[in-house]
Design an enzyme around this catalytic site. Structure first.
Site, PDB file in Angstrom:
ATOM      1  N   HIS A   1       0.855  -1.197   0.000  1.00  0.00           N
ATOM      2  CA  HIS A   1       0.000   0.000   0.000  1.00  0.00           C
ATOM      3  C   HIS A   1       0.890   1.247   0.000  1.00  0.00           C
ATOM      4  O   HIS A   1       2.036   1.199   0.477  1.00  0.00           O
ATOM      5  CB  HIS A   1      -0.896  -0.033   1.240  1.00  0.00           C
ATOM      6  CG  HIS A   1      -1.852   1.101   1.335  1.00  0.00           C
ATOM      7  ND1 HIS A   1      -1.507   2.301   1.911  1.00  0.00           N
ATOM      8  CD2 HIS A   1      -3.142   1.226   0.936  1.00  0.00           C
ATOM      9  CE1 HIS A   1      -2.551   3.129   1.867  1.00  0.00           C
ATOM     10  NE2 HIS A   1      -3.546   2.495   1.276  1.00  0.00           N
TER      11      HIS A   1
ATOM     12  N   VAL B   1       1.359   3.691   1.869  1.00  0.00           N
ATOM     13  CA  VAL B   1       1.974   4.146   3.121  1.00  0.00           C
ATOM     14  C   VAL B   1       3.103   3.224   3.577  1.00  0.00           C
ATOM     15  O   VAL B   1       3.759   3.505   4.578  1.00  0.00           O
ATOM     16  CB  VAL B   1       0.938   4.288   4.254  1.00  0.00           C
ATOM     17  CG1 VAL B   1      -0.183   5.217   3.854  1.00  0.00           C
ATOM     18  CG2 VAL B   1       0.388   2.924   4.674  1.00  0.00           C
ATOM     19  N   LYS B   2       3.346   2.121   2.871  1.00  0.00           N
ATOM     20  CA  LYS B   2       4.348   1.156   3.299  1.00  0.00           C
ATOM     21  C   LYS B   2       5.739   1.523   2.783  1.00  0.00           C
ATOM     22  O   LYS B   2       5.907   2.486   2.046  1.00  0.00           O
ATOM     23  CB  LYS B   2       3.956  -0.249   2.821  1.00  0.00           C
ATOM     24  CG  LYS B   2       2.583  -0.707   3.292  1.00  0.00           C
ATOM     25  CD  LYS B   2       2.447  -0.653   4.796  1.00  0.00           C
ATOM     26  CE  LYS B   2       1.213  -1.389   5.298  1.00  0.00           C
ATOM     27  NZ  LYS B   2      -0.067  -0.817   4.849  1.00  0.00           N
ATOM     28  N   HIS B   3       6.745   0.724   3.174  1.00  0.00           N
ATOM     29  CA  HIS B   3       8.138   1.017   2.842  1.00  0.00           C
ATOM     30  C   HIS B   3       8.379   1.076   1.340  1.00  0.00           C
ATOM     31  O   HIS B   3       9.172   1.888   0.863  1.00  0.00           O
ATOM     32  CB  HIS B   3       9.070  -0.040   3.449  1.00  0.00           C
ATOM     33  CG  HIS B   3       9.102  -0.031   4.939  1.00  0.00           C
ATOM     34  ND1 HIS B   3       7.986  -0.223   5.700  1.00  0.00           N
ATOM     35  CD2 HIS B   3      10.123   0.152   5.807  1.00  0.00           C
ATOM     36  CE1 HIS B   3       8.316  -0.160   6.986  1.00  0.00           C
ATOM     37  NE2 HIS B   3       9.599   0.056   7.074  1.00  0.00           N
TER      38      HIS B   3
END
Length: 243
Positions: free
Chosen positions: A148, A150-152
């Site tokens: 997603h 917002v992930k790394h």
């Protein structure tokens, strides 16, 4: 064939034998629970400090989430509480690497081995982390990751499952592809159109476009993790001072 390439590079990064790309982190968790044959009457232990998907994936299978409290210092699932929650209906434990910090997997593994349970890691915020020198993704029986935004790293939407079990991997590859025994790439390599539907599955596949983005993102991951740690250190310094 960007899907194959991304899975292979992710497997090398996480030091695991099998990777299964899927459409989201939730899909990764759902396929893991499906591979374990979780169903009505089964219990799966989870922490309350997590995103809703960690518990919802159990409910989708007809199972019951059982909440074990977290350690107040780490916000990670407390192995002592996990042991207290085990019953004859317990089938698995899902450990959440909250804020990217790996759980106490030695203690959790001792519990799951003692009771014959599967140990699952929700590593959706922990890509790039290590536990005693081993990458998250190579510690639990199966690990779920999310891509997603917002992930790394991101593929727009997407997810990945890692495991060393060929049986789990084969089952999840079928489930993500309608329960069909082979995908289009395998049939192309065999020069055959023939396939069988051997199970009830879903369409949880990743696209080549998503995986091409994932490959480029994976190369940048070490620098991005360093930058996140720099920012976290600034917060630590700011909050450590008192007026």
């Amino acid at each position: 064939h960007q899907v194959d390439s991304f899975e292979q590079e992710f497997s090398a990064y996480c030091d695991c034998r099998h990777t299964i790309g899927v459409a989201s982190g939730l899909d990764a968790l759902k396929l893991i629970l499906r591979a374990l044959d979780i169903g009505p009457g089964d219990e799966v232990i989870v922490p309350p400090m997590t995103f809703a998907a960690t518990a919802n994936c159990i409910v989708y299978q007809g199972g019951t989430p059982v909440f074990a409290d977290v350690d107040a210092e780490t916000l990670l699932i407390d192995p002592v509480c996990v042991e207290q929650k085990v019953t004859k209906r317990t089938k698995a434990v899902i450990a959440v690497d909250y804020a990217g910090q790996p759980c106490d997997y030695d203690a959790l593994r001792a519990i799951t081995d003692r009771h014959g349970l599967a140990l699952i890691a929700d590593g959706c915020h922990a890509l790039g982390a290590t536990y005693k020198g081993k990458p998250v993704g190579a510690v639990a029986d199966m690990t779920a990751f999310s891509f997603h935004p917002v992930k790394h790293i991101t593929t727009g939407e997407g997810g990945m499952i890692t495991t060393d079990s060929p049986d789990y991997a084969d089952r999840m590859r079928r489930f993500r592809n309608h329960g069909i025994s082979s995908d289009h790439r395998q049939r192309e390599a065999q020069g055959s159109w023939f396939y069988q539907m051997v199970d009830l599955g879903f369409n949880y596949r990743m696209t080549d476009i998503q995986c091409a983005l994932g490959i480029s993102q994976l190369k940048k991951l070490p620098l991005w993790i360093d930058r996140r740690r720099e920012i976290a250190a600034q917060y630590d310094a700011a909050f450590s001072t008192t007026d």
